[in-house]
Design an enzyme around this catalytic site. Sequence first.
Site, PDB file in Angstrom:
ATOM      1  CE  LYS A 176      -2.547  -0.595   3.754  1.00 29.26           C
ATOM      2  NZ  LYS A 176      -2.407  -1.971   4.216  1.00 29.26           N
ATOM      3  CB  CYS A 179     -10.031   3.949  15.692  1.00 25.89           C
ATOM      4  SG  CYS A 179      -8.555   3.400  14.930  1.00 25.89           S
ATOM      5  CG  MET A 180      -6.744   4.269  18.183  1.00 28.07           C
ATOM      6  SD  MET A 180      -6.357   2.525  17.969  1.00 28.07           S
ATOM      7  CE  MET A 180      -5.370   2.208  19.414  1.00 28.07           C
ATOM      8  CG  MET A 200      -9.331  -2.013  14.949  1.00 31.12           C
ATOM      9  SD  MET A 200      -9.481  -0.622  16.065  1.00 31.12           S
ATOM     10  CE  MET A 200      -8.150   0.379  15.465  1.00 31.12           C
ATOM     11  N   GLY A 223      -4.637   2.258  15.004  1.00 31.89           N
ATOM     12  CA  GLY A 223      -5.173   2.010  13.675  1.00 31.89           C
ATOM     13  C   GLY A 223      -4.651   2.970  12.627  1.00 31.89           C
ATOM     14  CD  GLN A 224      -8.001   6.595  11.714  1.00 32.98           C
ATOM     15  OE1 GLN A 224      -8.220   7.193  10.685  1.00 32.98           O
ATOM     16  NE2 GLN A 224      -8.680   6.799  12.825  1.00 32.98           N
TER      17      GLN A 224
HETATM   18  P1  MGD Z   1     -11.273   6.373   5.394  1.00 36.75           P
HETATM   19  O1  MGD Z   1     -11.427   5.592   4.146  1.00 36.75           O
HETATM   20  O2  MGD Z   1      -9.980   6.304   6.063  1.00 36.75           O
HETATM   21  O3  MGD Z   1     -12.413   5.814   6.330  1.00 36.75           O
HETATM   22  O4  MGD Z   1     -13.211   5.019   8.431  1.00 36.75           O
HETATM   23  P2  MGD Z   1     -13.067   6.383   7.664  1.00 36.75           P
HETATM   24  O5  MGD Z   1     -12.218   7.326   8.371  1.00 36.75           O
HETATM   25  O6  MGD Z   1     -14.440   6.823   7.351  1.00 36.75           O
HETATM   26  O7  MGD Z   1     -11.724   7.858   5.190  1.00 36.75           O
HETATM   27  C1  MGD Z   1     -10.813   8.895   5.084  1.00 36.75           C
HETATM   28  C2  MGD Z   1     -11.318   9.815   4.011  1.00 36.75           C
HETATM   29  O8  MGD Z   1     -10.480  10.953   3.968  1.00 36.75           O
HETATM   30  C3  MGD Z   1     -11.269   9.169   2.659  1.00 36.75           C
HETATM   31  O9  MGD Z   1     -12.512   9.283   2.047  1.00 36.75           O
HETATM   32  C4  MGD Z   1     -10.162   9.935   1.917  1.00 36.75           C
HETATM   33  O10 MGD Z   1     -10.406  10.080   0.545  1.00 36.75           O
HETATM   34  C5  MGD Z   1     -10.192  11.273   2.590  1.00 36.75           C
HETATM   35  N1  MGD Z   1      -8.916  11.989   2.596  1.00 36.75           N
HETATM   36  C6  MGD Z   1      -7.668  11.502   2.388  1.00 36.75           C
HETATM   37  N2  MGD Z   1      -6.766  12.460   2.607  1.00 36.75           N
HETATM   38  C7  MGD Z   1      -7.438  13.586   2.951  1.00 36.75           C
HETATM   39  C8  MGD Z   1      -7.054  14.902   3.320  1.00 36.75           C
HETATM   40  O11 MGD Z   1      -5.875  15.215   3.407  1.00 36.75           O
HETATM   41  N3  MGD Z   1      -8.039  15.766   3.641  1.00 36.75           N
HETATM   42  C9  MGD Z   1      -9.346  15.445   3.569  1.00 36.75           C
HETATM   43  N4  MGD Z   1     -10.239  16.347   3.910  1.00 36.75           N
HETATM   44  N5  MGD Z   1      -9.744  14.195   3.213  1.00 36.75           N
HETATM   45  C10 MGD Z   1      -8.810  13.290   2.933  1.00 36.75           C
HETATM   46  C11 MGD Z   1     -12.243   4.525   9.294  1.00 36.75           C
HETATM   47  C12 MGD Z   1     -12.958   4.025  10.511  1.00 36.75           C
HETATM   48  O12 MGD Z   1     -13.782   2.950  10.121  1.00 36.75           O
HETATM   49  C13 MGD Z   1     -12.047   3.596  11.555  1.00 36.75           C
HETATM   50  S1  MGD Z   1     -10.753   4.624  11.986  1.00 36.75           S
HETATM   51  C14 MGD Z   1     -12.233   2.437  12.214  1.00 36.75           C
HETATM   52  S2  MGD Z   1     -11.050   1.861  13.302  1.00 36.75           S
HETATM   53  C15 MGD Z   1     -13.434   1.641  12.053  1.00 36.75           C
HETATM   54  N6  MGD Z   1     -13.093   0.303  11.624  1.00 36.75           N
HETATM   55  C16 MGD Z   1     -14.094  -0.479  11.161  1.00 36.75           C
HETATM   56  C17 MGD Z   1     -14.040  -1.897  11.195  1.00 36.75           C
HETATM   57  O13 MGD Z   1     -13.062  -2.503  11.661  1.00 36.75           O
HETATM   58  N7  MGD Z   1     -15.089  -2.595  10.706  1.00 36.75           N
HETATM   59  C18 MGD Z   1     -16.168  -1.963  10.186  1.00 36.75           C
HETATM   60  N8  MGD Z   1     -17.176  -2.688   9.748  1.00 36.75           N
HETATM   61  N9  MGD Z   1     -16.251  -0.635  10.130  1.00 36.75           N
HETATM   62  C19 MGD Z   1     -15.241   0.104  10.613  1.00 36.75           C
HETATM   63  N10 MGD Z   1     -15.385   1.449  10.584  1.00 36.75           N
HETATM   64  C20 MGD Z   1     -14.431   2.335  11.165  1.00 36.75           C
HETATM   65 FE1  SF4 Z   2       2.491  -0.243   5.100  1.00 35.86          FE
HETATM   66 FE2  SF4 Z   2       1.547   0.862   7.317  1.00 35.86          FE
HETATM   67 FE3  SF4 Z   2       4.115   1.103   6.717  1.00 35.86          FE
HETATM   68 FE4  SF4 Z   2       2.328   2.389   5.257  1.00 35.86          FE
HETATM   69  S1  SF4 Z   2       2.766   2.739   7.419  1.00 35.86           S
HETATM   70  S2  SF4 Z   2       4.069   1.217   4.487  1.00 35.86           S
HETATM   71  S3  SF4 Z   2       0.608   0.947   5.291  1.00 35.86           S
HETATM   72  S4  SF4 Z   2       3.036  -0.792   7.198  1.00 35.86           S
END
Ligand code: MGD
Ligand code: SF4
Length: 721
Positions: free
Chosen positions: A49, A138-139, A307, A344-345
């Site tokens: 990735k 997430c956390m 998670m 996570g992030q």
């Molecule tokens: P992302 O795809 O990371 O998912 O879920 P989200 O945070 O909703 O969304 C980030 C968005 O930011 C993307 O659409 C991307 O295009 C946009 N983006 C990227 N860079 C930038 C930027 O610089 N500025 C702006 N404004 N936008 C930007 C994550 C969430 O999901 C999390 S953290 C967890 S831990 C959960 N995990 C989870 C799971 O384990 N199972 C299920 N079923 N659902 C889950 N949902 C949760």
């Molecule tokens: Fe892969 Fe995570 Fe390292 Fe990015 S930060 S290169 S996703 S292990």
Amino acid sequence: AAEGGERWVKSVCRYCGTGCGLYVGVRDGKVFAVKGDRDNHNRGLLCLKGFLLPQIMSAPDRCLHPLVRKGGKLVRASWDEAMSLVARRFREAVDAHGPGAVGFYGSGQGLTEETYAANKLFKAGLRTNHVEGNPRLCMASAVGGYLSTYGKDEPMGCYEDLDHADVMLLVGSNAAEAHPILFERMARRKQTGKDVKVVVLDPRRTPTARIADLHLSFTPGTDLAILNAMANVLVAEGLVDEAFVKAHVAFGEGKDVNRAWEDYRAFLAPYTPVRAAELSGARAGDIVTAARWFGEKGRTATSMWCMGLNQRTRGVWANNLVHNLHLLTGKIGLPGSTPLSLTGQPNACGGVRDGGALSHLLPYGRLIANEKHRAEMEKLWNVPPGTIQPENGKPTMDLFQALEQGDLKALYVMTTNPAQSLPNVDRYRKALEARKAFLVVTEAFHPTRTSELADVVLPAALWAEKEGVYGCTERRYQLLEQAVRPAGEARPDFAILCDLAARLGHGALLPWKGPAEAWDEILTLSKGTAYDFTGMTRARLAASHGLLWPLPAEGHPGTKRRFVKGEDPLVPADAPDRIRFYGRPDARAVIWLRPQQPPAEVTDAAYPLVLTTGRVIEHWHTGTMTRNCKELRHANAESVVELHPDDGKPLGIRTGDEVRVSSRRGAETFKAKLVDGARPGTVFVHMHDPQRMCNRLTIDAVDPVSKQPEFKICAVKIEPI
Ligand code: MGD
Ligand code: SF4
């Protein structure tokens, strides 16, 4: 950033909480490649990735100009038109309904400075504490675990501990897919160390379990019993470090630290390995082995979790139980012995947790509910006393429920995609579709499942198009330098927020010329707190390959292990012992008595299977970015439902068949994949597919302490179509 030529700009991966250092290759003003930073913790390695990041920069669905909803459709608008509308609607909402009618929903992927700008604008400018973000999903339970056990958030150990670990206990972490480069470090330790044992507690036989010496599979939700049974074995077999417990540990139950060692022993007594095995479906002998390996005297033990423990209605308790194992054995604060929650992030720690960008927090460990903390922040922010509202704002699920009820009138969403990632998502999509609130989404891509529902979409500069700080799992802060200009008309979120502040009449709160000036202000807020990173100047970050806080002065090297004398600057040099848990008033960490409790929803005749959800290695969260890489799109982009042949065959389901998966909340169709590694009775779907959304099924029940939803467990049924 200069145009033309070829340059390599120091940065950090955009994706997971491992926080790999890398260099961005720029040619003719475009990102053409990345390469791993050999001087950083990842030793030059990147996973697929990370390696494919350049492709996302010029993806066809990059959002290149502002969009405003007119006549039901999102149409192109100028920045001025879009921003005037946003400012007007937020001002009107506050004027008509009070500050509680507006909110912010951010992300553990926003840069520290932009999250800080939003937190300050909303809490001190608009005077609402409805500031939340996806780290709640997430956390939050990990935070609750650290706070209740040690009195301070964030891990005390570091990645280097993995190089010294004799035992690695992974609970509810599929690090091989979610933290690939950290997993490589674990695998390396296993290969090169002497008799290193890896124990994996996970219902599924994940790719992480492949390097395990012992994999304990169990019915989802029963691991509290297993962890208590491991503690039972440690006590029964004399593997407790009694001197450590006597000197550094207190005991608690419920909310109070008012129990004694004898109470804890009595509490543990029923959690025999045999009983835990009956409850969980794991083998009693395996529970004993896991405990013996963990507790063996003279050997180190590091635990890691993610998670699988956090996304639970008893996530905080589950976290407490992992900490208990370390406190019982004294395997903590030593090279190779640490409880290390994997984040996570990439900036959940640095931006949101540390920066206090949640509805009950203020920056750097301060609490909204604490009058002294509010007063301190008002002084630091130079706003009149009483500016910060004394009541906590609404945690994430409550915030979206307030929107559903019509109480929230305007919401600003930044760097997250909640209309795909929230649990029980159709419920909240319906509220957004009904236009119950004015929705602003700043996005680097369009359409996403959230931006398609917005009233205004603001094009955001992406990753290498802007600069700022990320803070990853091990308290490591790193600077991402701007490498290229933003695509189209996109602007950095930081600049968008400063613009909005000025239009709302709060320009004085966000007066900075750029993120570097905001960083100088952030440094001063950390001073004198347990986070103190005053010595992490911009120049020092630029020259380094990551620095670990506390780092209270320019010359300080950073802190690998917190609470440890000689390493942590906050432990006095003349402290009597090697460790001091200064987070709590009695300087003791707490062993909590936490019973096994079932998840919010258990299986029954109508919904006989457990659904669990999560990540796969090729994709990131809602897929907006990774689905733009052609290699990743071809690999595992479509969500399939993984189930055990014993569950599939009686229903006549074969790999590749379309099936309907339903829960009490909704239904979605997936292709089936029969896998031996699935646990019978438990099915798995990844969360990365915007077309086949597993969150139609998940439950929005939350942990009563951390308010984190239970993404990992709900009851479903499967029918062939
Ligand atoms: P992302 O795809 O990371 O998912 O879920 P989200 O945070 O909703 O969304 C980030 C968005 O930011 C993307 O659409 C991307 O295009 C946009 N983006 C990227 N860079 C930038 C930027 O610089 N500025 C702006 N404004 N936008 C930007 C994550 C969430 O999901 C999390 S953290 C967890 S831990 C959960 N995990 C989870 C799971 O384990 N199972 C299920 N079923 N659902 C889950 N949902 C949760
Ligand atoms: Fe892969 Fe995570 Fe390292 Fe990015 S930060 S290169 S996703 S292990």
